[in-house]
Design an enzyme around this catalytic site. Structure first.
Site, PDB file in Angstrom:
ATOM      1  N   HIS A 133       0.515  -1.215  -0.142  1.00  0.00           N
ATOM      2  CA  HIS A 133       0.037  -0.058   0.100  1.00  0.00           C
ATOM      3  C   HIS A 133       1.106   1.184   0.100  1.00  0.00           C
ATOM      4  O   HIS A 133       0.714   2.134   0.814  1.00  0.00           O
ATOM      5  CB  HIS A 133      -1.132  -0.187   1.188  1.00  0.00           C
ATOM      6  CG  HIS A 133      -2.113  -0.911   1.085  1.00  0.00           C
ATOM      7  ND1 HIS A 133      -2.545  -1.752  -0.016  1.00  0.00           N
ATOM      8  CD2 HIS A 133      -2.848  -1.630   2.209  1.00  0.00           C
ATOM      9  CE1 HIS A 133      -3.365  -2.252  -0.064  1.00  0.00           C
ATOM     10  NE2 HIS A 133      -3.572  -2.446   1.653  1.00  0.00           N
ATOM     11  N   HIS A 207      -9.818   2.007   0.396  1.00  0.00           N
ATOM     12  CA  HIS A 207      -9.460   0.895   1.215  1.00  0.00           C
ATOM     13  C   HIS A 207     -10.607   0.846   2.294  1.00  0.00           C
ATOM     14  O   HIS A 207     -10.460   0.602   3.630  1.00  0.00           O
ATOM     15  CB  HIS A 207      -8.367   1.017   1.925  1.00  0.00           C
ATOM     16  CG  HIS A 207      -7.842  -0.615   2.362  1.00  0.00           C
ATOM     17  ND1 HIS A 207      -8.563  -1.077   3.192  1.00  0.00           N
ATOM     18  CD2 HIS A 207      -6.793  -1.286   2.026  1.00  0.00           C
ATOM     19  CE1 HIS A 207      -7.785  -2.472   3.380  1.00  0.00           C
ATOM     20  NE2 HIS A 207      -6.868  -2.390   2.599  1.00  0.00           N
ATOM     21  N   GLU A 341     -11.650  -3.473  -3.271  1.00  0.00           N
ATOM     22  CA  GLU A 341     -10.646  -2.396  -3.555  1.00  0.00           C
ATOM     23  C   GLU A 341     -10.585  -2.519  -5.030  1.00  0.00           C
ATOM     24  O   GLU A 341      -9.791  -3.626  -5.770  1.00  0.00           O
ATOM     25  CB  GLU A 341      -9.196  -2.578  -2.842  1.00  0.00           C
ATOM     26  CG  GLU A 341      -9.410  -2.608  -1.189  1.00  0.00           C
ATOM     27  CD  GLU A 341      -8.239  -3.392  -0.794  1.00  0.00           C
ATOM     28  OE1 GLU A 341      -7.211  -3.119  -1.191  1.00  0.00           O
ATOM     29  OE2 GLU A 341      -8.522  -4.304   0.011  1.00  0.00           O
TER      30      GLU A 341
HETATM   31  C1  GAL Z   1      -5.677  -5.544   2.125  1.00  0.00           C
HETATM   32  C2  GAL Z   1      -4.748  -6.663   1.498  1.00  0.00           C
HETATM   33  C3  GAL Z   1      -4.550  -7.305   2.690  1.00  0.00           C
HETATM   34  C4  GAL Z   1      -4.224  -6.464   3.850  1.00  0.00           C
HETATM   35  C5  GAL Z   1      -5.116  -5.383   4.178  1.00  0.00           C
HETATM   36  C6  GAL Z   1      -4.584  -4.472   5.141  1.00  0.00           C
HETATM   37  O1  GAL Z   1      -5.818  -4.493   0.809  1.00  0.00           O
HETATM   38  O2  GAL Z   1      -5.309  -7.523   0.475  1.00  0.00           O
HETATM   39  O3  GAL Z   1      -3.704  -8.422   2.639  1.00  0.00           O
HETATM   40  O4  GAL Z   1      -2.927  -6.211   3.915  1.00  0.00           O
HETATM   41  O5  GAL Z   1      -5.262  -4.459   2.934  1.00  0.00           O
HETATM   42  O6  GAL Z   1      -4.367  -4.879   6.343  1.00  0.00           O
END
Ligand code: GAL
Length: 376
Positions: A133, A207, A341
């Site tokens: 991210h 998110h 997402e």
């Molecule tokens: C999502 C991802 C997960 C986890 C989450 C944040 O986008 O697919 O694996 O990292 O974010 O906790």
């Protein structure tokens, strides 16, 4: 790629005046802007957007986040259906991604490395051996500029951010825009726009976590999900794509017709083991307007997701553990929220056969995602 025509319709429909903090507008549409705190010397605001039916969307310029979505159930009872925190301190110290705009590269980049034109770039590692991210201080954790857009048909907030060259290791100064519109059909319309002055990579998403019972009210295993995707992206044990693109037919990943999230989640299937549940990108068929729907039968709440992007990451809250105490003092427990997402596939910069995530200086990236709430 599928185009989204909704905004054009909205613009043609005309302009109904509303002003920030103007409770005396002819209709009920209102935007309220409040000071929420100060982060690294920058003012953080909470914007409360109320649409014609009095339904409420709250967003903040810290991470350009959605923090509250208040919509009715089939009996008309309103409840917030997204994860967030009541206080500024809760938000700053809480989960880094709840409701945030994530970038410069949403999801994972293997070993935090990628190359462009023979130059290798190294990113900060914040997820075991990988980068997640956009890195530890990605766009979810910075204060964006936020302004109320006046004279629009619906309450609208424009967030902008200047991501400097080599921020978290990514090349190019990037201008980022995320505009949120809260329509009278209970749609959150998010319009993204990005430009760069140097060749770079980009994968932007929102998110938000959703629980249509109301955030903090039990798990999402009974939510009935449809994803219009015939194929998904398998991953290895560090959640990096293996390169395979696998048809969903005959697997617990088939949501082309509706299934409760929990129906097949405990099956002994390799990808459910690696993901600790669903945590995968679906390759959208992009043949119809709506790409995914989530229906919660008790409240009757329905959420539709519409995107012009090639994929959607379906994550069902496998890493939630009850340690985050959110709105109303409620803990966000294991699988108590799900995310859809929209965006590109993880680690695309290292997979030349995936749709490209490269953005060049002479290009403008534009994309729209809509989360639409109703009951049935
Ligand atoms: C999502 C991802 C997960 C986890 C989450 C944040 O986008 O697919 O694996 O990292 O974010 O906790």
């Amino acid at each position: 790629m599928k185009k989204i025509h909704l905004l054009a319709t909205i613009m043609i429909a005309g302009v109904i005046g509303f002003t920030s903090c103007n409770q005396s507008s002819k209709n009920k549409q209102v935007v309220k802007k409040e000071n929420f705190g100060v982060y690294k010397g920058k003012d953080v605001f909470l914007f409360t957007l109320t649409n014609k039916d009095g339904n409420v969307l709250k967003i903040t310029n810290f991470g350009a986040r959605i923090t509250w979505i208040e919509v009715p159930d089939k009996a008309g009872k309103k409840e917030n259906v997204t994860f967030g925190f009541d206080t500024y301190d809760g938000m700053i110290n809480g989960d880094p991604y709840f409701g945030a705009v994530v970038g410069r590269y949403a999801n994972r980049i293997a070993k935090g490395k990628f190359s462009l034109d023979g130059t290798e770039y190294s990113l900060a590692l914040n997820n075991g051996v990988n980068t997640l991210h956009g890195g530890p201080t990605g766009w979810h954790s910075v204060v964006w500029d936020g302004e109320v857009v006046e004279k629009t048909e619906f309450p609208t907030i424009k967030f902008t951010y200047k991501s400097p060259d080599m921020e978290e290791g990514y090349p190019g100064n990037m201008d980022v825009e995320a505009i949120y519109t809260w329509t009278d059909k209970n749609e959150i319309v998010i319009d993204y726009k990005c430009t760069t002055d140097k060749k770079t990579v980009l994968n932007i998403t929102n998110h938000a976590y959703f629980n249509l019972h109301g955030a903090g009210n039990g798990d999402i295993l009974d939510h009935e999900l449809v994803i219009k995707a015939s194929t998904f992206v398998p991953v290895d044990s560090t959640l990096i794509p293996t390169g395979e693109l696998r048809p969903v037919t005959g697997t617990p990943f088939d949501f082309t017709t509706h299934h409760p999230v929990g129906e097949r989640i405990s099956e002994n299937y390799d990808q459910l083991v690696y993901g600790k549940g669903y945590d995968h990108t679906y390759i959208l068929d992009n043949k119809e307007e709506v790409d995914a729907t989530v229906y919660e039968p008790i409240s009757g709440r329905l959420m539709e997701v519409i995107s012009d992007q090639p994929g959607v990451q379906f994550y069902c809250g496998n890493f939630l553990n009850g340690k985050r105490i959110g709105h109303g003092g409620k803990p966000y427990n294991f699988r108590s929220g799900l995310c859809l997402e929209t965006g590109h596939y993880p680690d695309s910069p290292n997979h030349p056969d995936f749709p490209t995530t490269v953005l060049n200086p002479n290009e403008t990236f534009k994309s729209t995602t809509i989360y639409r709430f109703s009951v049935k």
